[in-house]
Write an enzyme that holds these catalytic residues in place. Structure first.
Site, mmCIF file in Angstrom:
data_model
loop_
_atom_site.group_PDB
_atom_site.id
_atom_site.type_symbol
_atom_site.label_atom_id
_atom_site.label_comp_id
_atom_site.label_asym_id
_atom_site.label_seq_id
_atom_site.Cartn_x
_atom_site.Cartn_y
_atom_site.Cartn_z
ATOM 1 N N CYS A 117 59.277 -70.502 51.659
ATOM 2 C CA CYS A 117 57.996 -69.843 51.929
ATOM 3 C C CYS A 117 57.636 -68.820 50.861
ATOM 4 O O CYS A 117 56.827 -67.913 51.104
ATOM 5 C CB CYS A 117 58.005 -69.190 53.313
ATOM 6 S SG CYS A 117 58.336 -70.350 54.646
ATOM 7 N N TYR A 140 61.921 -76.424 54.101
ATOM 8 C CA TYR A 140 62.905 -77.498 54.233
ATOM 9 C C TYR A 140 62.865 -78.063 55.639
ATOM 10 O O TYR A 140 62.687 -77.316 56.609
ATOM 11 C CB TYR A 140 64.310 -76.956 53.940
ATOM 12 C CG TYR A 140 65.429 -77.883 54.376
ATOM 13 C CD1 TYR A 140 65.745 -79.015 53.625
ATOM 14 C CD2 TYR A 140 66.153 -77.647 55.541
ATOM 15 C CE1 TYR A 140 66.752 -79.885 54.024
ATOM 16 C CE2 TYR A 140 67.169 -78.503 55.946
ATOM 17 C CZ TYR A 140 67.460 -79.620 55.188
ATOM 18 O OH TYR A 140 68.454 -80.473 55.592
ATOM 19 N N HIS A 141 63.038 -79.363 55.762
ATOM 20 C CA HIS A 141 63.254 -80.015 57.049
ATOM 21 C C HIS A 141 64.490 -80.891 56.932
ATOM 22 O O HIS A 141 64.743 -81.495 55.875
ATOM 23 C CB HIS A 141 62.066 -80.880 57.452
ATOM 24 C CG HIS A 141 60.795 -80.129 57.666
ATOM 25 N ND1 HIS A 141 60.718 -79.001 58.448
ATOM 26 C CD2 HIS A 141 59.540 -80.348 57.198
ATOM 27 C CE1 HIS A 141 59.474 -78.556 58.454
ATOM 28 N NE2 HIS A 141 58.742 -79.359 57.708
ATOM 29 N N ALA A 169 59.672 -71.535 60.883
ATOM 30 C CA ALA A 169 58.534 -71.581 59.966
ATOM 31 C C ALA A 169 57.325 -72.157 60.685
ATOM 32 O O ALA A 169 57.462 -72.966 61.611
ATOM 33 C CB ALA A 169 58.879 -72.418 58.737
ATOM 34 N N ILE A 170 56.149 -71.740 60.248
ATOM 35 C CA ILE A 170 54.896 -72.216 60.848
ATOM 36 C C ILE A 170 53.939 -72.610 59.736
ATOM 37 O O ILE A 170 53.739 -71.856 58.782
ATOM 38 C CB ILE A 170 54.258 -71.128 61.735
ATOM 39 C CG1 ILE A 170 55.175 -70.795 62.917
ATOM 40 C CG2 ILE A 170 52.878 -71.566 62.228
ATOM 41 C CD1 ILE A 170 54.680 -69.655 63.781
ATOM 42 N N GLY A 171 53.381 -73.793 59.846
ATOM 43 C CA GLY A 171 52.378 -74.247 58.904
ATOM 44 C C GLY A 171 51.487 -75.270 59.584
ATOM 45 O O GLY A 171 51.974 -76.291 60.074
ATOM 46 N N ARG A 222 49.163 -78.844 54.940
ATOM 47 C CA ARG A 222 49.332 -77.691 55.829
ATOM 48 C C ARG A 222 49.303 -76.401 55.026
ATOM 49 O O ARG A 222 49.510 -76.377 53.809
ATOM 50 C CB ARG A 222 50.659 -77.784 56.576
ATOM 51 C CG ARG A 222 51.862 -77.766 55.654
ATOM 52 C CD ARG A 222 53.121 -77.285 56.334
ATOM 53 N NE ARG A 222 54.257 -77.390 55.423
ATOM 54 C CZ ARG A 222 54.563 -76.507 54.490
ATOM 55 N NH1 ARG A 222 53.785 -75.451 54.315
ATOM 56 N NH2 ARG A 222 55.622 -76.664 53.715
ATOM 57 N N GLY A 224 52.750 -77.938 62.297
ATOM 58 C CA GLY A 224 53.153 -77.045 63.389
ATOM 59 C C GLY A 224 54.287 -76.113 63.048
ATOM 60 O O GLY A 224 54.190 -75.336 62.093
ATOM 61 N N ILE A 225 55.406 -76.211 63.787
ATOM 62 C CA ILE A 225 56.497 -75.248 63.654
ATOM 63 C C ILE A 225 57.820 -75.980 63.435
ATOM 64 O O ILE A 225 57.956 -77.154 63.792
ATOM 65 C CB ILE A 225 56.615 -74.334 64.886
ATOM 66 C CG1 ILE A 225 57.047 -75.145 66.120
ATOM 67 C CG2 ILE A 225 55.302 -73.621 65.164
ATOM 68 C CD1 ILE A 225 57.324 -74.297 67.344
#
Length: 220
Positions: free
Chosen positions: A179, A74-75, A148-150, A68, A161-162
């Site tokens: 980021c 981070y998730h 965040a968006i990627g 991406r 996605g987001i």
């Protein structure tokens, strides 16, 4: 029509990538509809195509390279990840406009909770102005990132996605420069004093998606 899928519990990142790739291929071949897939992950970091190794400060969680766009993010539990598998062959092959639509979608969803979120030139993602916090050394107002968006495209079908922070452990961001942006911080809906549940956000995301992005034209 766009299929909405919600997976309870924690989804391992490699499994999510595998399933997304299968769905993207099926969408491109006309065997499946577009989809929005809502998940949570166990704690991990992902590295986008622009990730700078120096921004990985503490490898406290597994690090997953991914195709991406973007840098490190981070998730983890308490964060809603929305994987966006949409066919830009039917929606218009304009990546900049597509990312702008994703940002507008998030902003509209957050507005349903009375939260004013904004975008900033040169900083993909969604930000919350924080006049209540000390300004940066140059006098600039502090801003915290809440989403965040990627994305990645394969034959003009999107995936990844987001991610929106509902109530993650914000200290987990300390292992990276999120980021690649220093100075500004991260926040969440609960950190902003909003008692929003994951289910509340899911309802808002679905409502806003239909109004902001919607289904593609029936034919090209």
């Amino acid at each position: 029509m766009v299929e909405w899928i919600v997976t309870p519990g924690l989804t391992e990142h490699p499994e999510a990538v595998r399933l997304m790739e299968e769905r993207v291929a099926a969408i491109h071949e006309g065997r499946a509809s577009e989809a929005i897939w809502l998940v949570e992950h166990p704690p991990l970091y992902t590295a986008g195509t622009s990730a700078n190794p120096r921004d990985l400060l503490d490898r406290r969680f597994p690090v997953h390279p991914t195709g991406r766009g973007g840098q490190y993010t981070y998730h983890g539990p308490g964060q809603r990840v929305a994987y966006v598998m949409l066919d830009l062959n039917r929606r218009g092959r304009d990546i900049r406009a597509f990312v702008g639509n994703l940002e507008a979608w998030v902003i509209d969803a957050l507005a349903q909770f009375g939260l004013r979120a904004e975008i900033r030139p040169g900083r993909v993602g969604v930000w919350i102005p924080r006049p209540d916090k000390p300004a940066l050394p140059d006098g600039t107002m502090r801003e915290d990132k809440i989403a965040a968006i990627g994305i990645k495209l394969r034959r003009w079908v999107s995936f990844h996605g987001i991610s929106i922070n509902v109530e993650p452990d914000l200290s987990h961001y300390a292992g990276i420069v999120p980021c690649g942006i220093s100075g500004h911080g991260v926040t969440s809906l609960v950190d902003m004093g909003l008692p929003v549940t994951m289910q509340d956000l899911d309802v808002a995301l679905r409502d806003s998606f239909h109004r902001i992005i919607g289904s593609p034209p029936a034919s090209q």
